[in-house]
Each structure stands twice: as structure tokens, then as C-alpha cells.
Enzyme design. Structure first.
Site, PDB file in Angstrom:
ATOM      1  N   HIS A   7     -21.414  27.991 -43.531  1.00  0.00           N
ATOM      2  CA  HIS A   7     -21.661  28.962 -44.613  1.00  0.00           C
ATOM      3  C   HIS A   7     -20.549  29.995 -44.714  1.00  0.00           C
ATOM      4  O   HIS A   7     -20.420  30.881 -43.861  1.00  0.00           O
ATOM      5  CB  HIS A   7     -23.005  29.664 -44.421  1.00  0.00           C
ATOM      6  CG  HIS A   7     -23.379  30.524 -45.607  1.00  0.00           C
ATOM      7  ND1 HIS A   7     -23.595  30.001 -46.863  1.00  0.00           N
ATOM      8  CD2 HIS A   7     -23.551  31.861 -45.740  1.00  0.00           C
ATOM      9  CE1 HIS A   7     -23.892  30.977 -47.699  1.00  0.00           C
ATOM     10  NE2 HIS A   7     -23.867  32.118 -47.060  1.00  0.00           N
ATOM     11  N   HIS A   9     -18.126  32.258 -47.913  1.00  0.00           N
ATOM     12  CA  HIS A   9     -17.798  32.556 -49.317  1.00  0.00           C
ATOM     13  C   HIS A   9     -16.305  32.865 -49.247  1.00  0.00           C
ATOM     14  O   HIS A   9     -15.917  34.031 -49.098  1.00  0.00           O
ATOM     15  CB  HIS A   9     -18.544  33.780 -49.837  1.00  0.00           C
ATOM     16  CG  HIS A   9     -20.043  33.681 -49.849  1.00  0.00           C
ATOM     17  ND1 HIS A   9     -20.779  33.590 -51.014  1.00  0.00           N
ATOM     18  CD2 HIS A   9     -20.945  33.666 -48.848  1.00  0.00           C
ATOM     19  CE1 HIS A   9     -22.074  33.541 -50.726  1.00  0.00           C
ATOM     20  NE2 HIS A   9     -22.204  33.592 -49.415  1.00  0.00           N
ATOM     21  N   GLU A  89     -21.995  28.113 -57.626  1.00  0.00           N
ATOM     22  CA  GLU A  89     -23.083  29.095 -57.662  1.00  0.00           C
ATOM     23  C   GLU A  89     -23.707  29.259 -59.046  1.00  0.00           C
ATOM     24  O   GLU A  89     -23.016  29.549 -60.021  1.00  0.00           O
ATOM     25  CB  GLU A  89     -22.531  30.440 -57.195  1.00  0.00           C
ATOM     26  CG  GLU A  89     -23.570  31.501 -56.980  1.00  0.00           C
ATOM     27  CD  GLU A  89     -22.941  32.758 -56.395  1.00  0.00           C
ATOM     28  OE1 GLU A  89     -23.104  32.979 -55.188  1.00  0.00           O
ATOM     29  OE2 GLU A  89     -22.264  33.490 -57.126  1.00  0.00           O
ATOM     30  N   HIS A 128     -28.668  30.538 -56.174  1.00  0.00           N
ATOM     31  CA  HIS A 128     -28.267  31.565 -55.210  1.00  0.00           C
ATOM     32  C   HIS A 128     -29.375  32.039 -54.280  1.00  0.00           C
ATOM     33  O   HIS A 128     -29.266  31.912 -53.068  1.00  0.00           O
ATOM     34  CB  HIS A 128     -27.620  32.747 -55.962  1.00  0.00           C
ATOM     35  CG  HIS A 128     -27.228  33.857 -55.061  1.00  0.00           C
ATOM     36  ND1 HIS A 128     -27.966  35.001 -54.927  1.00  0.00           N
ATOM     37  CD2 HIS A 128     -26.176  33.990 -54.216  1.00  0.00           C
ATOM     38  CE1 HIS A 128     -27.373  35.793 -54.047  1.00  0.00           C
ATOM     39  NE2 HIS A 128     -26.296  35.199 -53.610  1.00  0.00           N
ATOM     40  N   HIS A 155     -29.662  30.523 -50.512  1.00  0.00           N
ATOM     41  CA  HIS A 155     -29.857  31.640 -49.578  1.00  0.00           C
ATOM     42  C   HIS A 155     -31.358  31.949 -49.577  1.00  0.00           C
ATOM     43  O   HIS A 155     -31.911  32.228 -50.648  1.00  0.00           O
ATOM     44  CB  HIS A 155     -29.158  32.910 -50.052  1.00  0.00           C
ATOM     45  CG  HIS A 155     -27.659  32.872 -50.043  1.00  0.00           C
ATOM     46  ND1 HIS A 155     -26.925  32.409 -51.097  1.00  0.00           N
ATOM     47  CD2 HIS A 155     -26.765  33.293 -49.107  1.00  0.00           C
ATOM     48  CE1 HIS A 155     -25.631  32.538 -50.812  1.00  0.00           C
ATOM     49  NE2 HIS A 155     -25.503  33.063 -49.620  1.00  0.00           N
ATOM     50  N   GLU A 158     -33.783  35.978 -46.294  1.00  0.00           N
ATOM     51  CA  GLU A 158     -32.713  36.674 -45.581  1.00  0.00           C
ATOM     52  C   GLU A 158     -33.143  38.065 -45.105  1.00  0.00           C
ATOM     53  O   GLU A 158     -33.151  38.343 -43.921  1.00  0.00           O
ATOM     54  CB  GLU A 158     -31.473  36.758 -46.487  1.00  0.00           C
ATOM     55  CG  GLU A 158     -30.274  37.411 -45.805  1.00  0.00           C
ATOM     56  CD  GLU A 158     -28.994  37.284 -46.620  1.00  0.00           C
ATOM     57  OE1 GLU A 158     -29.056  36.771 -47.760  1.00  0.00           O
ATOM     58  OE2 GLU A 158     -27.934  37.694 -46.115  1.00  0.00           O
ATOM     59  N   ASP A 261     -20.815  33.262 -42.709  1.00  0.00           N
ATOM     60  CA  ASP A 261     -20.931  34.041 -43.937  1.00  0.00           C
ATOM     61  C   ASP A 261     -19.543  34.596 -44.277  1.00  0.00           C
ATOM     62  O   ASP A 261     -18.546  34.232 -43.650  1.00  0.00           O
ATOM     63  CB  ASP A 261     -21.989  35.138 -43.821  1.00  0.00           C
ATOM     64  CG  ASP A 261     -22.777  35.289 -45.129  1.00  0.00           C
ATOM     65  OD1 ASP A 261     -22.170  35.085 -46.199  1.00  0.00           O
ATOM     66  OD2 ASP A 261     -23.967  35.611 -45.074  1.00  0.00           O
TER      67      ASP A 261
HETATM   68 ZN   LIG Z   1     -23.984  33.724 -48.289  1.00  0.00          ZN
END
Ligand SMILES: [Zn+2]
Length: 307
Positions: A7, A9, A89, A128, A155, A158, A261
């Protein structure tokens, strides 16, 4: 030896200044990330992706799972020698914005597939998160994902704020919606996992990222679905999301991978750094050997062609 960062970005690799020191409540952190996404040029995003890829390679990474709002990382990853999946996304708190976003992603998915065609990079889609998708957007988006046979990533579960929003319709996301002029998400009075199951998402065997705010029943639902989970413990700590019950997922037979992340919520893109943090966090409950195996589990990427 495989080393899997499930994971990232990469587009946010130049956003280290957003990293909370020592931590920040999730909804206090998100607006900075949204602003970063709106203010940067494609050239700046490309530079950020290149910096992120360089960091992944320096850490010894062999496989990556990247979330992309622009698709810019695809071409760069295809040339990098890394294997993996780029999830495009889709999000939108209103149907108008969400459908426009979906149409936009549909318009360039084939071009990105061509860019990745002769490389070990696959194209997927990410819906997302429950708090960033209008409740009616899941259906048309999932039909497209099904028709295109795209691997799916979400996601989920969280922050405590997401839990409060979905189970009680309260918490910091309400002030967040107001501040950003977004419509209030109708409260389903379900846990995040139950909500996704009600939308038909679990049938897609998605990759579920974070998965901190869960009940024992939720873990059983995930186990039955055949989904894979990504654990990002350093990001969870920085964004005050809590401790993911890793030992319960493993006991239930759920495959768990590690992910760093983005650099906006994690101090590095090294999965070994993530593994070290996880070993301390779960000491006495999960052995260091098991965490090392998680960091090297390339099974998700071997399966991808069959999805
Ligand atoms: Zn993320």
C-alpha cells in the site's frame, strides 16, 4: 527474495511535510492531502512518483501496490522493474462528482493498460473509502469493475471517526463534511465491514487496507470472503487510528500484507521499517518470523492474472 509493499500512494512522495509529528486525528490530516492533490501540476506529481519509486528500489522492494488518482505512476512503474498493481482511484461524496470521476477513469484505463502491457504492472481500481463515496456510487462503480475484471482495493475501517460515522452518524467526520461543504453521509448503522458487505464489495475478494476498527464478527466476515488485508501500523499510529488486531486476522486465516502508506502519513517507504514497527506493536502475540513472512508474501500479485 520478494519484498512487498502492498500500500503506497506514490503521488504523495513529496508530501513529507504533511506527516504528523507525533500524530494527528485523521480528519484533521485529510484536508492537507486533498489540497496537495488539487494544487500540484502533473509534472510535480510525476517527480513525486519517481522519487517514491527510487525510495522503493533503495529499500529492496520487489512488489508494490500503488493507489493513483491520476494514473501517472503507471508508466513510471512499468519501466522501473518493480512488479505490482496500480489501483485507479474513484471517489465522490456527491453522485455528480462520483460519476464524473468514474467516467474520467473509464476514459483512460485502456491507455494505462497499454502503457503497462509489456510489464509486470497490472491495472486495478480502488473505491476509495466508505466516507468518501456517495452510497449510490458503489453500484455503478462495481458493475464497471466487474465488466473490466479489475482487481479491487478499498481503504476500510481505518479511523475511530469512520467507525463513529457509520455506526452512529456522529464524530469528527460530521464537522469535516460541514467544513468542506460536503453532503452528510446517511448513517447506515453498520460497522464499516458490514457496510461494505451490504454494498456487495466483499464478493470481489478486495484488498482491504487498514482494517483497524473491526469486531470479531467483522473479521469472520472478511475471512469467509477470501479478501486480503493490508496492515499499515506506522500510518495508523500517526493518524491516531488505533491498533489493528493482527493476531485475530491471522488466527482466522486472513492473508495479511504490510504496506507503508504514503510519505504523508509514514516516515519511509521501506517495508522493513514497517515490519520492525509491527514486531514491536504485536510483540508477544505475533512472532517476528510471521511478520517477516508478511513482508515477503507475493501471493496477491501471483493471483492477479486470475481475477
Ligand atoms: Zn492509503
Amino acid at each position: 527474495m520478494a519484498l512487498v509493499n502492498a500500500h503506497t500512494h506514490l503521488e504523495l512522495s513529496d508530501q513529507g511535510h504533511l506527516l504528523p509529528e507525533p500524530s494527528a486525528e485523521f480528519t484533521a490530516w485529510v484536508p492537507g492531502v486533498i489540497r496537495a492533490g488539487m494544487q500540484r501540476t502533473p509534472a510535480a506529481i510525476r517527480d513525486a512518483c519517481e522519487a517514491g519509486i527510487a525510495e522503493l528500489l533503495a529499500a529492496g522492494t520487489t512488489h508494490v501496490g500503488d493507489i493513483s488518482a491520476t494514473g501517472i505512476s503507471v508508466e513510471l512503474l512499468a519501466r522501473s522493474g518493480l512488479k505490482g498493481i496500480v489501483w485507479l482511484e474513484v471517489l465522490g461524496a456527491t453522485m455528480e462528482r462520483g460519476l464524473a470521476r468514474l467516467a474520467h477513469v473509464k476514459s483512460y484505463v485502456n491507455e494505462l493498460r497499454e502503457q503497462a502491457a509489456s510489464s509486470p504492472i497490472h491495472i486495478g481500481a480502488t473505491l476509495h473509502a466508505p466516507y468518501s463515496l456517495h452510497p449510490d456510487l458503489w453500484e455503478p462503480a462495481l458493475r464497471w469493475i466487474e465488466a473490466e475484471a479489475l482487481p479491487l482495493c478499498v481503504h476500510l475501517a481505518e479511523s475511530p471517526g469512520e467507525w463513529a460515522l457509520l455506526t452512529e452518524g456522529t464524530g469528527p467526520f460530521r464537522a469535516f463534511e460541514e467544513k468542506l461543504g460536503l453532503p452528510a453521509l446517511p448513517c447506515p448503522r453498520m460497522t464499516p465491514v458490514e457496510y461494505l458487505e451490504s454494498k456487495g464489495v466483499l464478493g470481489f475478494r478486495p484488498l482491504l487496507v487498514h482494517m483497524v476498527q473491526v469486531t470479531d464478527n467483522d473479521i469472520q466476515r472478511v475471512a469467509r470472503s477470501g479478501a486480503t488485508v493490508v496492515h499499515c501500523p506506522r500510518s495508523n499510529a500517526r493518524l491516531e487510528c488505533g491498533r489493528m488486531p493482527l493476531e485475530k486476522y491471522l488466527a482466522a486465516g486472513v492473508p495479511v500484507l504490510l504496506g507503508t502508506d504514503s510519505r504523508a502519513s509514514s516516515p519511509s517507504l521501506s517495508v522493513w521499517d514497517e515490519a520492525e514497527f509491527a514486531m514491536k506493536l504485536h510483540e508477544g502475540l505475533v512472532t517476528a518470523e510471521v511478520v517477516e513472512e508478511m513482508a515477503q508474501d507475493e501471493g496477491l500479485f501471483k493471483d492477479v492474472g486470475e481475477w
